[in-house]
Design a protein around this motif. Sequence first.
Motif, PDB file in Angstrom:
ATOM      1  N   GLY A  50     -78.196 -10.022 -44.922  1.00 58.96           N
ATOM      2  CA  GLY A  50     -77.706 -11.349 -44.553  1.00 58.96           C
ATOM      3  C   GLY A  50     -76.944 -12.073 -45.644  1.00 58.96           C
ATOM      4  N   CYS A  51     -76.330 -11.326 -46.536  1.00 58.09           N
ATOM      5  CA  CYS A  51     -75.608 -11.927 -47.659  1.00 58.09           C
ATOM      6  C   CYS A  51     -74.104 -11.734 -47.510  1.00 58.09           C
ATOM      7  CB  CYS A  51     -76.045 -11.288 -48.972  1.00 58.09           C
ATOM      8  SG  CYS A  51     -77.788 -11.482 -49.325  1.00 58.09           S
ATOM      9  N   HIS A  52     -73.367 -12.737 -47.928  1.00 63.76           N
ATOM     10  CA  HIS A  52     -71.919 -12.590 -48.030  1.00 63.76           C
ATOM     11  C   HIS A  52     -71.614 -11.732 -49.250  1.00 63.76           C
ATOM     12  CE1 HIS A  52     -71.365 -15.418 -44.820  1.00 63.76           C
ATOM     13  NE2 HIS A  52     -72.009 -16.361 -45.478  1.00 63.76           N
ATOM     14  N   VAL A  53     -70.393 -11.214 -49.307  1.00 63.27           N
ATOM     15  CA  VAL A  53     -70.009 -10.245 -50.329  1.00 63.27           C
ATOM     16  C   VAL A  53     -68.909 -10.813 -51.208  1.00 63.27           C
ATOM     17  CG1 VAL A  53     -68.920  -7.988 -50.660  1.00 63.27           C
ATOM     18  CG2 VAL A  53     -70.627  -8.299 -48.860  1.00 63.27           C
ATOM     19  N   TRP A  54     -69.093 -10.704 -52.523  1.00 67.55           N
ATOM     20  CA  TRP A  54     -68.080 -11.128 -53.488  1.00 67.55           C
ATOM     21  C   TRP A  54     -67.642  -9.882 -54.243  1.00 67.55           C
ATOM     22  CZ3 TRP A  54     -68.737 -16.225 -56.618  1.00 67.55           C
ATOM     23  CH2 TRP A  54     -67.631 -16.442 -57.439  1.00 67.55           C
ATOM     24  N   VAL A  55     -66.459  -9.386 -53.908  1.00 66.02           N
ATOM     25  CA  VAL A  55     -65.911  -8.209 -54.574  1.00 66.02           C
ATOM     26  C   VAL A  55     -65.459  -8.625 -55.970  1.00 66.02           C
ATOM     27  CG1 VAL A  55     -64.137  -6.417 -54.502  1.00 66.02           C
ATOM     28  CG2 VAL A  55     -65.178  -7.226 -52.367  1.00 66.02           C
ATOM     29  N   SER A  56     -66.062  -8.016 -56.969  1.00 66.91           N
ATOM     30  CA  SER A  56     -65.752  -8.380 -58.357  1.00 66.91           C
ATOM     31  C   SER A  56     -66.210  -7.281 -59.294  1.00 66.91           C
ATOM     32  CB  SER A  56     -66.478  -9.683 -58.724  1.00 66.91           C
ATOM     33  OG  SER A  56     -66.273  -9.996 -60.088  1.00 66.91           O
ATOM     34  N   ASN A  57     -65.390  -7.008 -60.290  1.00 71.47           N
ATOM     35  CA  ASN A  57     -65.831  -6.114 -61.355  1.00 71.47           C
ATOM     36  C   ASN A  57     -66.115  -6.931 -62.620  1.00 71.47           C
ATOM     37  OD1 ASN A  57     -63.320  -6.628 -62.468  1.00 71.47           O
ATOM     38  ND2 ASN A  57     -62.584  -4.545 -62.327  1.00 71.47           N
ATOM     39  N   HIS A  58     -66.360  -8.203 -62.425  1.00 73.46           N
ATOM     40  CA  HIS A  58     -66.729  -9.123 -63.512  1.00 73.46           C
ATOM     41  C   HIS A  58     -65.682  -9.114 -64.624  1.00 73.46           C
ATOM     42  CE1 HIS A  58     -70.495  -9.405 -61.414  1.00 73.46           C
ATOM     43  NE2 HIS A  58     -70.668  -8.108 -61.530  1.00 73.46           N
ATOM     44  N   GLY A  59     -64.429  -9.136 -64.227  1.00 73.14           N
ATOM     45  CA  GLY A  59     -63.346  -9.171 -65.198  1.00 73.14           C
ATOM     46  C   GLY A  59     -63.033  -7.815 -65.803  1.00 73.14           C
ATOM     47  N   GLY A  60     -63.682  -6.767 -65.337  1.00 72.20           N
ATOM     48  CA  GLY A  60     -63.416  -5.430 -65.831  1.00 72.20           C
ATOM     49  C   GLY A  60     -63.980  -5.158 -67.207  1.00 72.20           C
ATOM     50  N   ARG A  61     -64.686  -6.121 -67.765  1.00 75.94           N
ATOM     51  CA  ARG A  61     -65.181  -5.967 -69.128  1.00 75.94           C
ATOM     52  C   ARG A  61     -66.569  -5.348 -69.182  1.00 75.94           C
ATOM     53  NH1 ARG A  61     -63.121 -10.961 -68.626  1.00 75.94           N
ATOM     54  NH2 ARG A  61     -65.189 -11.853 -68.545  1.00 75.94           N
ATOM     55  N   GLN A  62     -67.236  -5.234 -68.062  1.00 77.32           N
ATOM     56  CA  GLN A  62     -68.598  -4.707 -68.069  1.00 77.32           C
ATOM     57  C   GLN A  62     -68.626  -3.191 -68.151  1.00 77.32           C
ATOM     58  OE1 GLN A  62     -70.819  -7.106 -68.486  1.00 77.32           O
ATOM     59  NE2 GLN A  62     -69.067  -8.453 -68.285  1.00 77.32           N
ATOM     60  N   LEU A  63     -67.634  -2.559 -67.537  1.00 77.16           N
ATOM     61  CA  LEU A  63     -67.548  -1.110 -67.539  1.00 77.16           C
ATOM     62  C   LEU A  63     -66.066  -0.765 -67.583  1.00 77.16           C
ATOM     63  CD1 LEU A  63     -69.093   1.585 -67.267  1.00 77.16           C
ATOM     64  CD2 LEU A  63     -68.847   1.356 -64.800  1.00 77.16           C
ATOM     65  N   ASP A  64     -65.631  -0.199 -68.677  1.00 80.26           N
ATOM     66  CA  ASP A  64     -64.198   0.034 -68.898  1.00 80.26           C
ATOM     67  C   ASP A  64     -63.519   0.789 -67.776  1.00 80.26           C
ATOM     68  OD1 ASP A  64     -64.232  -1.316 -71.287  1.00 80.26           O
ATOM     69  OD2 ASP A  64     -64.457   0.477 -72.506  1.00 80.26           O
ATOM     70  N   THR A  65     -64.228   1.664 -67.112  1.00 81.85           N
ATOM     71  CA  THR A  65     -63.597   2.477 -66.079  1.00 81.85           C
ATOM     72  C   THR A  65     -63.891   1.990 -64.665  1.00 81.85           C
ATOM     73  OG1 THR A  65     -65.476   3.990 -66.123  1.00 81.85           O
ATOM     74  CG2 THR A  65     -63.601   4.528 -67.545  1.00 81.85           C
ATOM     75  N   ALA A  66     -64.379   0.784 -64.527  1.00 79.86           N
ATOM     76  CA  ALA A  66     -64.696   0.249 -63.195  1.00 79.86           C
ATOM     77  C   ALA A  66     -63.427   0.127 -62.361  1.00 79.86           C
ATOM     78  CB  ALA A  66     -65.362  -1.116 -63.318  1.00 79.86           C
ATOM     79  N   VAL A  67     -63.578   0.336 -61.076  1.00 79.20           N
ATOM     80  CA  VAL A  67     -62.474   0.151 -60.137  1.00 79.20           C
ATOM     81  C   VAL A  67     -62.086  -1.329 -60.159  1.00 79.20           C
ATOM     82  CG1 VAL A  67     -64.021  -0.228 -58.161  1.00 79.20           C
ATOM     83  CG2 VAL A  67     -61.717   0.608 -57.780  1.00 79.20           C
ATOM     84  N   SER A  68     -60.814  -1.614 -59.956  1.00 78.96           N
ATOM     85  CA  SER A  68     -60.404  -3.015 -59.899  1.00 78.96           C
ATOM     86  C   SER A  68     -60.877  -3.628 -58.587  1.00 78.96           C
ATOM     87  CB  SER A  68     -58.883  -3.145 -60.024  1.00 78.96           C
ATOM     88  OG  SER A  68     -58.245  -2.671 -58.858  1.00 78.96           O
TER      89      SER A  68
END
Length: 156
Positions: A46-64
Motif C-alpha cells: 500500500g505504498c507509493h513509489v519514489w524512483v531514486s538512486n539517491h543522487g547516484g552517490r550511494q552506489l557508483d554503478t547504480a542504474v539512473s
Amino acid sequence: MNYFQGLVDPSVRWKDLAWLRGLTALPIVLKGILTAEDALLAAHHGCHVWVSNHGGRQLDTAVSSIEALPEVVDAVGDQVEVYLDGGVTRGTDVLKALALGARCVFLGRAALWGLAAGGEAGVRRTLDLLEGEVRLALALCGKQNLSQVGRDLVRR
C-alpha cells in the motif's frame, strides 16, 4: 562498530510497513525503488513509489532513476503513484520523466544551486526557468499540455 554498517539497519523488513501503517492514515512513500520487484512489493504493502538512486552517490554503478522508471511504472500500473528524482536539472528532464510515467518529479540539485546562487530568490528563479523550459519543450514537441505527453516522446 564499523561506520558503514551503522548506515543501514539490517533488521528492517517489508513486514515492518504494517507497523508503520498502523501509526498513520497518511500516504506512505518508499524512496529508492529501482526495480519492478521492489515496486510491486511497495504497491502490495500500500505504498507509493519514489524512483531514486539517491543522487547516484550511494552506489557508483547504480542504474539512473530515469532508466529504472519505465520498468517500475509498467510493474505497478495505476495501483500506486510513481514519483522520480535524480539528475533532474532541465525542463526536458522533467518532461521525459512525466512522459515515461512519473506522476511527480522532485528537484534536488537544481534547487540547491539556485539557493546557493541567490537564496530564496535564486530558488524561485530556478523554478521559473525550469517551468519555462518545460513549456518550451512541450511546444517544440507539438503538445499543448502535460496530459498529451506520453512515451512516444522518448526514444531509448
